[in-house]
Structure formats: C-alpha cells, structure tokens
Write a protein that holds these residues in place. Structure first.
Motif, PDB file in Angstrom:
ATOM      1  N   GLN A 183     105.442 157.984 -28.103  1.00  0.00           N
ATOM      2  CA  GLN A 183     106.443 159.011 -28.356  1.00  0.00           C
ATOM      3  C   GLN A 183     106.091 160.337 -27.675  1.00  0.00           C
ATOM      4  OE1 GLN A 183     109.416 158.729 -30.329  1.00  0.00           O
ATOM      5  NE2 GLN A 183     109.820 160.696 -29.329  1.00  0.00           N
ATOM      6  N   ASP A 184     104.803 160.695 -27.675  1.00  0.00           N
ATOM      7  CA  ASP A 184     104.429 161.965 -27.049  1.00  0.00           C
ATOM      8  C   ASP A 184     104.637 161.919 -25.536  1.00  0.00           C
ATOM      9  OD1 ASP A 184     102.351 160.162 -26.654  1.00  0.00           O
ATOM     10  OD2 ASP A 184     100.770 161.676 -26.818  1.00  0.00           O
ATOM     11  N   GLU A 185     104.480 160.751 -24.941  1.00  0.00           N
ATOM     12  CA  GLU A 185     104.744 160.597 -23.508  1.00  0.00           C
ATOM     13  C   GLU A 185     106.242 160.716 -23.230  1.00  0.00           C
ATOM     14  OE1 GLU A 185     103.649 157.469 -19.875  1.00  0.00           O
ATOM     15  OE2 GLU A 185     102.664 157.315 -21.821  1.00  0.00           O
ATOM     16  N   VAL A 186     107.054 160.128 -24.097  1.00  0.00           N
ATOM     17  CA  VAL A 186     108.512 160.258 -23.979  1.00  0.00           C
ATOM     18  C   VAL A 186     108.909 161.730 -24.012  1.00  0.00           C
ATOM     19  CG1 VAL A 186     110.711 159.841 -25.160  1.00  0.00           C
ATOM     20  CG2 VAL A 186     109.035 157.998 -24.953  1.00  0.00           C
ATOM     21  N   GLN A 187     108.361 162.463 -24.971  1.00  0.00           N
ATOM     22  CA  GLN A 187     108.719 163.868 -25.130  1.00  0.00           C
ATOM     23  C   GLN A 187     108.299 164.692 -23.918  1.00  0.00           C
ATOM     24  OE1 GLN A 187     110.616 165.046 -27.509  1.00  0.00           O
ATOM     25  NE2 GLN A 187     110.568 167.084 -26.570  1.00  0.00           N
ATOM     26  N   THR A 188     107.115 164.422 -23.396  1.00  0.00           N
ATOM     27  CA  THR A 188     106.635 165.174 -22.234  1.00  0.00           C
ATOM     28  C   THR A 188     107.477 164.869 -20.999  1.00  0.00           C
ATOM     29  OG1 THR A 188     104.387 165.120 -23.135  1.00  0.00           O
ATOM     30  CG2 THR A 188     104.617 165.700 -20.817  1.00  0.00           C
ATOM     31  N   ILE A 189     107.877 163.623 -20.839  1.00  0.00           N
ATOM     32  CA  ILE A 189     108.769 163.271 -19.731  1.00  0.00           C
ATOM     33  C   ILE A 189     110.040 164.101 -19.804  1.00  0.00           C
ATOM     34  CG2 ILE A 189     110.302 161.460 -18.853  1.00  0.00           C
ATOM     35  CD1 ILE A 189     108.075 159.442 -19.527  1.00  0.00           C
ATOM     36  N   LYS A 190     110.633 164.175 -20.984  1.00  0.00           N
ATOM     37  CA  LYS A 190     111.881 164.923 -21.147  1.00  0.00           C
ATOM     38  C   LYS A 190     111.682 166.411 -20.876  1.00  0.00           C
ATOM     39  CE  LYS A 190     113.908 161.683 -24.459  1.00  0.00           C
ATOM     40  NZ  LYS A 190     114.305 161.458 -25.866  1.00  0.00           N
ATOM     41  N   GLU A 191     110.533 166.929 -21.254  1.00  0.00           N
ATOM     42  CA  GLU A 191     110.263 168.348 -21.051  1.00  0.00           C
ATOM     43  C   GLU A 191     110.053 168.689 -19.582  1.00  0.00           C
ATOM     44  OE1 GLU A 191     106.883 169.012 -23.506  1.00  0.00           O
ATOM     45  OE2 GLU A 191     108.033 169.030 -25.385  1.00  0.00           O
ATOM     46  N   ARG A 192     109.504 167.755 -18.818  1.00  0.00           N
ATOM     47  CA  ARG A 192     109.149 168.039 -17.425  1.00  0.00           C
ATOM     48  C   ARG A 192     110.197 167.605 -16.417  1.00  0.00           C
ATOM     49  NH1 ARG A 192     103.210 165.797 -16.248  1.00  0.00           N
ATOM     50  NH2 ARG A 192     103.747 166.703 -14.221  1.00  0.00           N
ATOM     51  N   LEU A 193     110.950 166.575 -16.739  1.00  0.00           N
ATOM     52  CA  LEU A 193     111.745 165.885 -15.729  1.00  0.00           C
ATOM     53  C   LEU A 193     112.881 166.741 -15.174  1.00  0.00           C
ATOM     54  CD1 LEU A 193     112.222 163.327 -14.136  1.00  0.00           C
ATOM     55  CD2 LEU A 193     113.450 162.376 -16.093  1.00  0.00           C
ATOM     56  N   ILE A 194     113.589 167.460 -16.024  1.00  0.00           N
ATOM     57  CA  ILE A 194     114.765 168.200 -15.567  1.00  0.00           C
ATOM     58  C   ILE A 194     114.373 169.309 -14.596  1.00  0.00           C
ATOM     59  CG2 ILE A 194     116.761 169.562 -16.275  1.00  0.00           C
ATOM     60  CD1 ILE A 194     116.729 166.559 -17.106  1.00  0.00           C
ATOM     61  N   GLY A 195     113.404 170.119 -14.982  1.00  0.00           N
ATOM     62  CA  GLY A 195     112.967 171.194 -14.098  1.00  0.00           C
ATOM     63  C   GLY A 195     112.416 170.674 -12.787  1.00  0.00           C
ATOM     64  N   LEU A 196     111.696 169.565 -12.860  1.00  0.00           N
ATOM     65  CA  LEU A 196     111.129 168.975 -11.648  1.00  0.00           C
ATOM     66  C   LEU A 196     112.224 168.468 -10.726  1.00  0.00           C
ATOM     67  CD1 LEU A 196     108.764 168.045  -9.960  1.00  0.00           C
ATOM     68  CD2 LEU A 196     108.570 166.017 -11.417  1.00  0.00           C
ATOM     69  N   MET A 197     113.222 167.818 -11.281  1.00  0.00           N
ATOM     70  CA  MET A 197     114.312 167.321 -10.447  1.00  0.00           C
ATOM     71  C   MET A 197     115.046 168.466  -9.769  1.00  0.00           C
ATOM     72  SD  MET A 197     117.588 164.944 -11.422  1.00  0.00           S
ATOM     73  CE  MET A 197     118.942 164.803 -10.233  1.00  0.00           C
ATOM     74  N   ILE A 198     115.321 169.525 -10.505  1.00  0.00           N
ATOM     75  CA  ILE A 198     116.049 170.664  -9.952  1.00  0.00           C
ATOM     76  C   ILE A 198     115.288 171.293  -8.790  1.00  0.00           C
ATOM     77  CG2 ILE A 198     116.801 173.034 -10.482  1.00  0.00           C
ATOM     78  CD1 ILE A 198     117.483 171.986 -13.304  1.00  0.00           C
ATOM     79  N   ALA A 199     113.959 171.330  -8.898  1.00  0.00           N
ATOM     80  CA  ALA A 199     113.140 171.999  -7.892  1.00  0.00           C
ATOM     81  C   ALA A 199     112.782 171.109  -6.707  1.00  0.00           C
ATOM     82  CB  ALA A 199     111.852 172.513  -8.547  1.00  0.00           C
ATOM     83  N   SER A 200     113.127 169.833  -6.762  1.00  0.00           N
ATOM     84  CA  SER A 200     112.670 168.879  -5.751  1.00  0.00           C
ATOM     85  C   SER A 200     113.621 168.809  -4.560  1.00  0.00           C
ATOM     86  CB  SER A 200     112.542 167.482  -6.369  1.00  0.00           C
ATOM     87  OG  SER A 200     111.521 167.442  -7.329  1.00  0.00           O
TER      88      SER A 200
END
Length: 205
Positions: free
Chosen positions: A81-98
């Motif tokens: 669950q903690d990995e799921v949460q971290t993915i959600k926290e990081r993924l959007i900003g990373l996609m926008i900046a990529s």
C-alpha cells in the motif's frame, strides 16, 4: 533487498543492445520481484543524470510493470500500500515534467492505475491536476491536460452506468471550473495579442 538504481539503469541500457538484450531482460525480471522496483524505475525516469534512452526504457518498464503487477483480477493491490501511495504522489508531477516520448508511456501507466483506482481509491487526482494549472506556463498546462486525457479517454468505449455518471460528475465538480477558468485566462491573452497586432505592435517573445 530493494532494487538498486544504478544496476537497473545499466540493465535498461543493456536491453537496447541486441547482443545483451535477452540476458538483460531476464535480469530485469528478477529485479522486478524486489521491493520498490516500480519506485526505482520512476527515480531513473526523473533523473537527468541518466541517458534519455535509459529514462525512456525505465518509463516503458514502469508501464509494463504496472500493467502486470498493480492489481489482481479482483482489484486487490499486488504491491504494498505504501508503494501504491508513493506512486500516486510522484507520478503526476513526473509525467507533466517529462519529455513527450516519456510522457506518453507514463500516461498509459496513469490510465492503467485510473482503471483500477479512479475515482474512489484516487479521489485526490483531479484536485492534484488543477492545482498544477499555470496562468503563465503553457508547457505545464499541456502536461496537465495530457494526464487528464489519459484518464478521461477511458470513458469513450464505456456504456452508461450509474457508476460512470458518478465518476463523470466527480470530474465536472473538481476539474470543470478550474479548466474553464484556465481557458478564459488563455483566451484573454490571445485577445490581447490580437489587439496588439491590429494596432501594428509587435509582441516580443
């Protein structure tokens, strides 16, 4: 033992070499069984210290990992669950900046996660998106809208159900007004630009 960033980056690079591809792919499958493998891939994607092709390979590997390992047939998480949460926290900003090529791979991963979790298990997603809208940076806005598209495009082939309409209403309530406000700001800037040109002024870029 958690996955090692440098080692995985080397393996991703090796998959691009026909002479090493098969061995590197087999090694990556072993790495994928280690804790936080998905987060290691996102670290590689986000780091300018790695070659662009390695970052793109990491984004592709992340998408494929999510497709196979995010949830089971019953929708239960296959990763912690903690990995799921971290993915959600990081993924959007990373996609926008990529860059666009990486963005497209991460966008597919977002869509896969959204299929499982949006909106009830990821009810902060649209608020996260609208918080990133910029009145001055079109590149950021394009990234936000690319993420939004990867989520909303899932609706196209779906039959109308109460669950679908509830999801759409959630999006309208959380995303709709900020989106139209952004359109109004951008339209106003375009109108000002047109006015300057009509009066013979040249806008400096």
């Amino acid at each position: 033992m958690a996955a090692d960033v440098g080692h995985i980056a080397q393996l991703l690079q090796a998959t691009l070499d026909p002479a090493q591809h098969r061995e590197a792919e087999a090694a990556l499958k072993q790495e994928a069984t280690k804790p936080q493998y998905s987060l290691t891939l996102l670290t590689i994607v986000s780091s300018d210290s790695f070659p662009v092709n390695a970052r793109l390979s990491a984004a592709l590997a992340f998408k494929n990992f999510i497709r196979l390992n995010y949830v089971d047939a019953n929708g239960n998480y296959k990763i912690p669950q903690d990995e799921v949460q971290t993915i959600k926290e990081r993924l959007i900003g990373l996609m926008i900046a990529s860059p666009a090529n990486i963005q497209s791979q991460l966008g597919e991963a977002v869509s896969i996660i959204a299929d499982s979790d949006f909106w009830e298990r990821w009810d902060t997603l649209t608020q996260d998106l609208v918080s990133r809208f910029s009145a001055t940076d079109p590149k950021v806005n394009i990234g936000v809208l690319e993420v939004a598209h990867s989520i909303f495009v899932r609706w196209r082939p779906l039959m109308g159900t109460s669950g679908l309409y509830t999801e759409i209403n959630h999006v309208i309530n959380t995303f709709g007004t900020p989106f139209f406000q952004l359109l109004a700001v951008r339209t106003s800037l375009l109108d000002k630009s047109s006015l300057f040109h009509l009066h013979g002024f040249r806008i400096q870029s």
